[in-house]
Design a protein around this motif. Structure first.
Motif, short mmCIF file in Angstrom:
data_model
loop_
_atom_site.label_atom_id
_atom_site.label_comp_id
_atom_site.label_asym_id
_atom_site.label_seq_id
_atom_site.Cartn_x
_atom_site.Cartn_y
_atom_site.Cartn_z
N GLY A 191 0.81 -1.21 0.00
CA GLY A 191 0.00 0.00 0.00
C GLY A 191 0.84 1.26 0.00
N GLU A 192 0.27 2.31 0.56
CA GLU A 192 0.88 3.64 0.49
C GLU A 192 0.78 4.36 1.83
OE1 GLU A 192 -0.03 7.90 -1.76
OE2 GLU A 192 -1.00 6.09 -2.46
N LEU A 193 1.82 5.13 2.14
CA LEU A 193 1.79 6.05 3.27
C LEU A 193 1.64 7.45 2.69
CD1 LEU A 193 4.72 4.65 5.46
CD2 LEU A 193 2.26 4.26 5.75
N ASP A 194 0.67 8.21 3.19
CA ASP A 194 0.43 9.56 2.67
C ASP A 194 1.59 10.49 2.98
OD1 ASP A 194 -2.03 8.79 1.65
OD2 ASP A 194 -3.12 9.45 3.42
N VAL A 195 1.93 10.60 4.27
CA VAL A 195 3.00 11.51 4.69
C VAL A 195 3.82 10.83 5.79
CG1 VAL A 195 3.56 13.77 5.69
CG2 VAL A 195 1.55 13.54 4.20
N VAL A 196 5.13 10.85 5.61
CA VAL A 196 6.05 10.41 6.66
C VAL A 196 6.90 11.63 6.97
CG1 VAL A 196 7.89 8.83 7.32
CG2 VAL A 196 6.08 8.05 5.76
N ALA A 197 6.91 12.02 8.24
CA ALA A 197 7.63 13.22 8.66
C ALA A 197 8.35 12.96 9.97
CB ALA A 197 6.63 14.38 8.82
N THR A 198 9.07 13.96 10.41
CA THR A 198 9.70 13.87 11.73
C THR A 198 9.54 15.21 12.44
OG1 THR A 198 11.71 13.37 12.97
CG2 THR A 198 12.01 14.48 10.86
N ASP A 199 9.38 15.13 13.75
CA ASP A 199 9.39 16.34 14.58
C ASP A 199 10.74 16.47 15.27
OD1 ASP A 199 9.35 14.43 16.57
OD2 ASP A 199 7.44 15.07 17.44
N ARG A 200 11.72 15.75 14.74
CA ARG A 200 13.11 15.68 15.20
C ARG A 200 13.28 14.81 16.45
NH1 ARG A 200 12.68 20.25 12.38
NH2 ARG A 200 14.35 20.89 11.02
N ASN A 201 12.18 14.34 17.01
CA ASN A 201 12.24 13.43 18.16
C ASN A 201 11.70 12.05 17.80
OD1 ASN A 201 13.24 15.31 20.09
ND2 ASN A 201 11.21 16.23 20.12
N ARG A 202 10.81 12.01 16.83
CA ARG A 202 10.16 10.76 16.46
C ARG A 202 9.72 10.83 15.00
NH1 ARG A 202 6.81 13.84 19.36
NH2 ARG A 202 7.59 12.97 21.29
N LEU A 203 9.40 9.67 14.47
CA LEU A 203 8.82 9.57 13.14
C LEU A 203 7.32 9.80 13.28
CD1 LEU A 203 9.95 8.73 10.30
CD2 LEU A 203 8.91 6.50 10.75
N VAL A 204 6.75 10.58 12.39
CA VAL A 204 5.31 10.84 12.42
C VAL A 204 4.73 10.36 11.09
CG1 VAL A 204 3.50 12.59 12.62
CG2 VAL A 204 5.64 12.85 13.91
N VAL A 205 3.92 9.31 11.16
CA VAL A 205 3.25 8.77 9.98
C VAL A 205 1.84 9.33 10.00
CG1 VAL A 205 2.48 6.68 8.81
CG2 VAL A 205 4.67 6.70 10.05
N CYS A 206 1.50 10.02 8.92
CA CYS A 206 0.23 10.76 8.90
C CYS A 206 -0.66 10.28 7.75
CB CYS A 206 0.54 12.25 8.76
SG CYS A 206 -0.88 13.27 9.02
#
Length: 118
Positions: free
Chosen positions: A36-51
């Motif tokens: 499948g697909e992940l819409d957005v993968v980001a970081t807040d510099r402390n953790r990975l944020v999958v959105c």
């Protein structure tokens, strides 16, 4: 009237702009694997944020965030493991968020961010 794909792309663009204004750094958009697909993968510099981004033009079928079922959340978790493996990330803290975008054709756009949604 926008097509479903155009509406979804607009919602994702708005979600990314919102997340970046909040200080997140986007690492991947629309990352795909065989599962499948992940819409957005980001970081807040402390953790990975999958959105997961859900966009609707109205609430006739419910709030956009309601579309993220337990089944969908489990699938996103599996795909996240594939993202981690593909990017050779051994371990990191992960937060799963939902951004719900309501974009009616004749009204203002609203965005709701659910942190740690699942």
């Amino acid at each position: 009237m926008a097509t479903k794909d155009e509406l979804g792309r607009r919602g994702e663009d708005l979600a990314v702009e919102y997340l970046q204004r909040r200080g997140l750094v986007v690492l991947s958009r629309n990352w795909r694997c065989r599962d499948g697909e992940l819409d957005v993968v980001a970081t807040d510099r402390n953790r990975l944020v999958v959105c997961e981004v859900k966009t609707r033009s109205g609430t006739g079928f419910g709030d956009p965030a309601e579309a993220v079922t337990q089944f969908k959340a489990a699938r996103i978790r599996r795909i996240t493991q594939a993202w981690l493996a593909a990017h050779r990330v051994r371990w990191c803290e992960i937060r799963f968020d939902v951004v719900a975008v309501l974009a009616p054709p004749d009204g203002p756009v609203s965005l709701q961010h659910y942190e740690s949604a699942f």
